[in-house]
Design a protein around this motif. Structure first.
Motif, PDB file in Angstrom:
ATOM      1  N   SER A 227      13.168 -29.258  13.297  1.00 34.58           N
ATOM      2  CA  SER A 227      12.236 -29.411  12.206  1.00 34.58           C
ATOM      3  C   SER A 227      11.313 -28.044  12.275  1.00 34.58           C
ATOM      4  CB  SER A 227      10.949 -30.187  12.857  1.00 34.58           C
ATOM      5  OG  SER A 227       9.938 -30.399  11.823  1.00 34.58           O
ATOM      6  N   TYR A 228      11.126 -27.443  11.049  1.00 33.18           N
ATOM      7  CA  TYR A 228      10.550 -26.189  10.935  1.00 33.18           C
ATOM      8  C   TYR A 228       9.075 -26.129  10.776  1.00 33.18           C
ATOM      9  CZ  TYR A 228       9.382 -21.959   8.384  1.00 33.18           C
ATOM     10  OH  TYR A 228       8.801 -20.702   7.966  1.00 33.18           O
ATOM     11  N   LEU A 229       8.317 -25.454  11.672  1.00 32.60           N
ATOM     12  CA  LEU A 229       7.124 -25.378  11.690  1.00 32.60           C
ATOM     13  C   LEU A 229       6.256 -24.191  11.153  1.00 32.60           C
ATOM     14  CD1 LEU A 229       6.505 -26.936  15.150  1.00 32.60           C
ATOM     15  CD2 LEU A 229       6.723 -28.247  13.099  1.00 32.60           C
ATOM     16  N   GLY A 230       7.227 -23.227  10.504  1.00 28.65           N
ATOM     17  CA  GLY A 230       6.624 -21.831  10.074  1.00 28.65           C
ATOM     18  C   GLY A 230       6.926 -20.867  10.902  1.00 28.65           C
TER      19      GLY A 230
ATOM     20  N   CYS B 266      16.708 -38.026  19.734  1.00 29.59           N
ATOM     21  CA  CYS B 266      15.733 -37.991  18.874  1.00 29.59           C
ATOM     22  C   CYS B 266      14.122 -38.066  19.049  1.00 29.59           C
ATOM     23  CB  CYS B 266      15.857 -39.395  17.811  1.00 29.59           C
ATOM     24  SG  CYS B 266      17.486 -39.553  17.121  1.00 29.59           S
ATOM     25  N   SER B 267      13.975 -37.623  20.521  1.00 25.55           N
ATOM     26  CA  SER B 267      12.590 -37.507  21.053  1.00 25.55           C
ATOM     27  C   SER B 267      11.961 -36.408  20.253  1.00 25.55           C
ATOM     28  CB  SER B 267      12.644 -37.382  22.529  1.00 25.55           C
ATOM     29  OG  SER B 267      13.351 -36.066  22.865  1.00 25.55           O
ATOM     30  N   ASP B 268      10.824 -36.607  19.740  1.00 25.11           N
ATOM     31  CA  ASP B 268       9.951 -35.575  19.110  1.00 25.11           C
ATOM     32  C   ASP B 268       9.423 -34.638  20.045  1.00 25.11           C
ATOM     33  OD1 ASP B 268      10.265 -37.125  16.603  1.00 25.11           O
ATOM     34  OD2 ASP B 268       8.308 -37.988  16.831  1.00 25.11           O
ATOM     35  N   ASP B 269       9.414 -33.261  19.565  1.00 26.09           N
ATOM     36  CA  ASP B 269       8.673 -32.307  20.153  1.00 26.09           C
ATOM     37  C   ASP B 269       9.243 -32.109  21.515  1.00 26.09           C
ATOM     38  OD1 ASP B 269       7.375 -31.858  17.924  1.00 26.09           O
ATOM     39  OD2 ASP B 269       5.745 -33.227  18.644  1.00 26.09           O
ATOM     40  N   ASP B 270      10.638 -32.253  21.942  1.00 26.48           N
ATOM     41  CA  ASP B 270      11.150 -32.292  23.374  1.00 26.48           C
ATOM     42  C   ASP B 270      10.964 -30.770  23.976  1.00 26.48           C
ATOM     43  OD1 ASP B 270      13.431 -30.937  21.954  1.00 26.48           O
ATOM     44  OD2 ASP B 270      14.593 -32.745  22.451  1.00 26.48           O
ATOM     45  N   ASP B 271      10.763 -29.872  22.993  1.00 26.46           N
ATOM     46  CA  ASP B 271      10.496 -28.534  23.730  1.00 26.46           C
ATOM     47  C   ASP B 271       9.010 -28.310  23.819  1.00 26.46           C
ATOM     48  OD1 ASP B 271      10.080 -28.260  21.130  1.00 26.46           O
ATOM     49  OD2 ASP B 271      11.530 -26.666  20.720  1.00 26.46           O
ATOM     50  N   GLY B 272       8.270 -29.145  23.526  1.00 21.46           N
ATOM     51  CA  GLY B 272       6.644 -28.731  23.842  1.00 21.46           C
ATOM     52  C   GLY B 272       6.118 -28.096  22.617  1.00 21.46           C
ATOM     53  N   ILE B 273       6.903 -27.905  21.486  1.00 17.97           N
ATOM     54  CA  ILE B 273       6.251 -27.121  20.383  1.00 17.97           C
ATOM     55  C   ILE B 273       5.653 -28.256  19.392  1.00 17.97           C
ATOM     56  CG2 ILE B 273       6.464 -25.432  18.431  1.00 17.97           C
ATOM     57  CD1 ILE B 273       8.888 -24.510  20.136  1.00 17.97           C
ATOM     58  N   SER B 274       4.365 -27.937  18.904  1.00 15.24           N
ATOM     59  CA  SER B 274       3.862 -28.974  17.955  1.00 15.24           C
ATOM     60  C   SER B 274       3.364 -28.401  16.620  1.00 15.24           C
ATOM     61  CB  SER B 274       2.784 -30.051  18.626  1.00 15.24           C
ATOM     62  OG  SER B 274       1.793 -29.088  19.106  1.00 15.24           O
ATOM     63  N   GLY B 275       3.216 -28.985  15.920  1.00 14.77           N
ATOM     64  CA  GLY B 275       2.465 -28.355  14.531  1.00 14.77           C
ATOM     65  C   GLY B 275       2.999 -29.054  13.182  1.00 14.77           C
ATOM     66  N   GLU B 276       2.390 -28.716  12.059  1.00 16.79           N
ATOM     67  CA  GLU B 276       2.915 -29.143  10.890  1.00 16.79           C
ATOM     68  C   GLU B 276       4.087 -28.662  10.332  1.00 16.79           C
ATOM     69  OE1 GLU B 276       1.127 -31.749   9.426  1.00 16.79           O
ATOM     70  OE2 GLU B 276      -0.165 -31.885  10.825  1.00 16.79           O
ATOM     71  N   GLU B 277       5.104 -29.560   9.726  1.00 18.69           N
ATOM     72  CA  GLU B 277       6.204 -29.270   9.236  1.00 18.69           C
ATOM     73  C   GLU B 277       5.887 -28.501   7.837  1.00 18.69           C
ATOM     74  OE1 GLU B 277       9.831 -32.047   8.806  1.00 18.69           O
ATOM     75  OE2 GLU B 277       8.602 -32.512   6.853  1.00 18.69           O
ATOM     76  N   VAL B 278       6.584 -27.466   7.829  1.00 21.28           N
ATOM     77  CA  VAL B 278       6.607 -26.580   6.685  1.00 21.28           C
ATOM     78  C   VAL B 278       7.628 -26.782   5.745  1.00 21.28           C
ATOM     79  CG1 VAL B 278       6.382 -24.137   6.001  1.00 21.28           C
ATOM     80  CG2 VAL B 278       5.105 -24.804   7.969  1.00 21.28           C
ATOM     81  N   LYS B 279       7.519 -26.665   4.496  1.00 23.94           N
ATOM     82  CA  LYS B 279       8.595 -26.813   3.360  1.00 23.94           C
ATOM     83  C   LYS B 279       8.690 -25.674   2.410  1.00 23.94           C
ATOM     84  CE  LYS B 279       8.298 -31.924   3.248  1.00 23.94           C
ATOM     85  NZ  LYS B 279       7.955 -32.896   2.078  1.00 23.94           N
ATOM     86  N   ASN B 280       9.864 -25.419   1.843  1.00 28.40           N
ATOM     87  CA  ASN B 280      10.050 -24.448   0.667  1.00 28.40           C
ATOM     88  C   ASN B 280      10.137 -23.077   1.295  1.00 28.40           C
ATOM     89  OD1 ASN B 280      10.208 -26.630  -1.226  1.00 28.40           O
ATOM     90  ND2 ASN B 280       7.943 -26.588  -1.098  1.00 28.40           N
TER      91      ASN B 280
END
Length: 433
Positions: free
Chosen positions: A105-108, A23-37
């Motif tokens: 988590s989807y970032l767009g 459950c470590s966040d961003d374990d692939d080094g990608i960051s950004g805002e979560e995108v919905k819909n």
């Protein structure tokens, strides 16, 4: 295909993660805002043992061109089994034959970052388990195995099959199994049916209704003389108390004959009244039957084969609400052609697939106008949004389109949406999520 380099890093890195938690966040080094819909569109390359599964987010499916050349590559020894959260912000993907599920988590666009992962193969005792999202909080991990049993004295007289299920409930927030998971659940078919040689060989597509979990089942009948399995003359569903995962029994009917587990398309849906609408496919017929209060309802049988006037098969269907469903089906009245190879490297054949709109309230069907030469054996998911049913349709290795059908319309014609590209042999779209 030029898959993103970071996906290769992900595939290599996951094996260093702990067995049950990741459950470590961003374990692939990608960051950004979560995108919905947004919608998620998945594309597979290779129907044989080794295959790749690519997913990308799209905000609008009604126009433009969606390229199979871009996307995020999921972990997939075989074609991944994918589910999405209701708001589209998260996807879950089973690496089939490995027993691992990743949460992203989807970032767009084509940006996804893994935020959780579980290897369920050890606690459930099998790598080839299957995975179904039950609701926004929980998912089912499941598998069944059957073994013929003979008398202890001579080892020659057939007694019955031992049917053992492995089931666990996955908490999608923490990506951990809830207490009570069990890899040794004995399934009872009843003395009479067991003695006659009936056994469940596969389960999938579970739904929750009341305090029970209902799993679609593939069933065979053992021929003790030949020592081989034969086609069943009944239909079965595995029923388990929920959430305790106890009291594993089966309900059965002789009114229809065939399998209810499907393949990768869902076979069961719970309607507005809490009843289960279940697909049964076998003997060149497809039926939708109803389970109510834990039993098959003899007064309900939606006979798709009869309504279409031809022999058909199917792996599952989609419920659009208010008695309307959409079903991809194989038109067995057409010639079969080689479509690819199976996991053993042998040629696989299929007749063309079509799409029909089912109206259970009126007992009618509309054969929809879609391209010829479709292969939808491995198609997984479609979406209903704002009264429109979306499905990605293209022949294997060819360009196609998103098709949009007004759920309230009985017209055989849909609206062409975005174009979708398919650039090579044995490549195909597997779903919209």
């Amino acid at each position: 295909m030029k898959y993103l380099k970071r996906s290769l890093v992900i595939a290599a890195a996951v094996f260093a993660l702990p067995l049950l938690y990741s459950c470590s966040d961003d374990d692939d080094g990608i960051s950004g805002e979560e995108v919905k819909n947004d919608f998620h569109l998945a594309f597979a390359s290779g129907s044989e043992a080794n295959s790749a599964t690519i997913v990308q987010g799209v905000s609008d499916l009604s126009s433009g061109i969606i390229s199979s050349q871009k996307g995020h590559e999921l972990e997939s020894a075989r074609t991944a089994r994918i589910f999405a959260s209701a708001d589209g912000s998260t996807i879950y993907s089973l690496n089939y034959t490995e027993g691992t599920i990743e949460k992203l988590s989807y970032l767009g666009g084509d940006l996804y970052t893994r935020v959780g992962r579980i290897d369920a193969s050890v606690p459930l005792g099998v790598k080839s388990l299957r995975f179904t999202k039950l609701n926004e909080e929980l998912a089912s991990l499941h598998y069944v195995r059957a073994t013929p049993l003979y008398d202890s004295e001579t080892g020659e007289v057939y007694q019955k099959h031992s049917v053992i299920a492995s089931i666990g409930i996955l908490d999608l927030e923490t990506m951990t199994l809830l207490e009570g998971y069990n890899k040794e659940i004995e399934v009872e078919l009843g003395e009479e049916l067991s003695a006659l040689g009936y056994y469940i060989s596969r389960i999938d597509a579970p739904v929750v209704s009341g305090s029970k979990l209902y799993y679609g089942a593939a069933v065979s009948k053992w021929n003790a003389s030949s020592g081989k399995a034969e086609a069943t003359d009944r239909t079965f569903t595995l029923v388990v108390d929920y959430p305790s995962l106890t009291n594993a029994t089966a309900i059965s009917t002789t009114a229809v004959k065939g399998a209810t587990n499907g393949y990768r398309t869902p076979t069961q849906h719970v309607n507005e009244a809490g009843e289960i609408l279940q697909l049964v496919s076998g003997n060149e017929e497809v039926h939708i039957v109803k389970i109510k209060d834990g039993q098959y309802l003899s007064s309900f049988d939606y006979d798709l084969s009869n309504l279409l006037g031809k022999a058909v098969a199917s792996n599952g269907w989609f419920y659009a609400g208010n008695g309307i469903g959409y079903i991809p089906y194989e038109d067995l009245s057409k010639d079969k052609i080689q479509i690819g190879v199976n996991p053993d490297g042998e040629p696989s054949y299929s007749a063309m697939w079509k799409l029909a709109r089912m109206d259970f309230n009126k007992g009618t069907v509309v054969d929809l106008n879609v391209p010829d030469n479709l292969w939808l054996t491995q198609y997984q998911s479609s979406v209903v949004r704002d009264g429109i049913f979306y499905i990605a349709l293209s022949p294997v290795g060819s360009n196609g389109n998103i098709y949009m059908f007004d759920v309230d319309s009985e017209s055989p014609d849909g609206t062409l949406g975005a174009g979708i590209t398919g650039t090579g042999a044995d490549q195909y779209y597997i779903g919209i999520y």
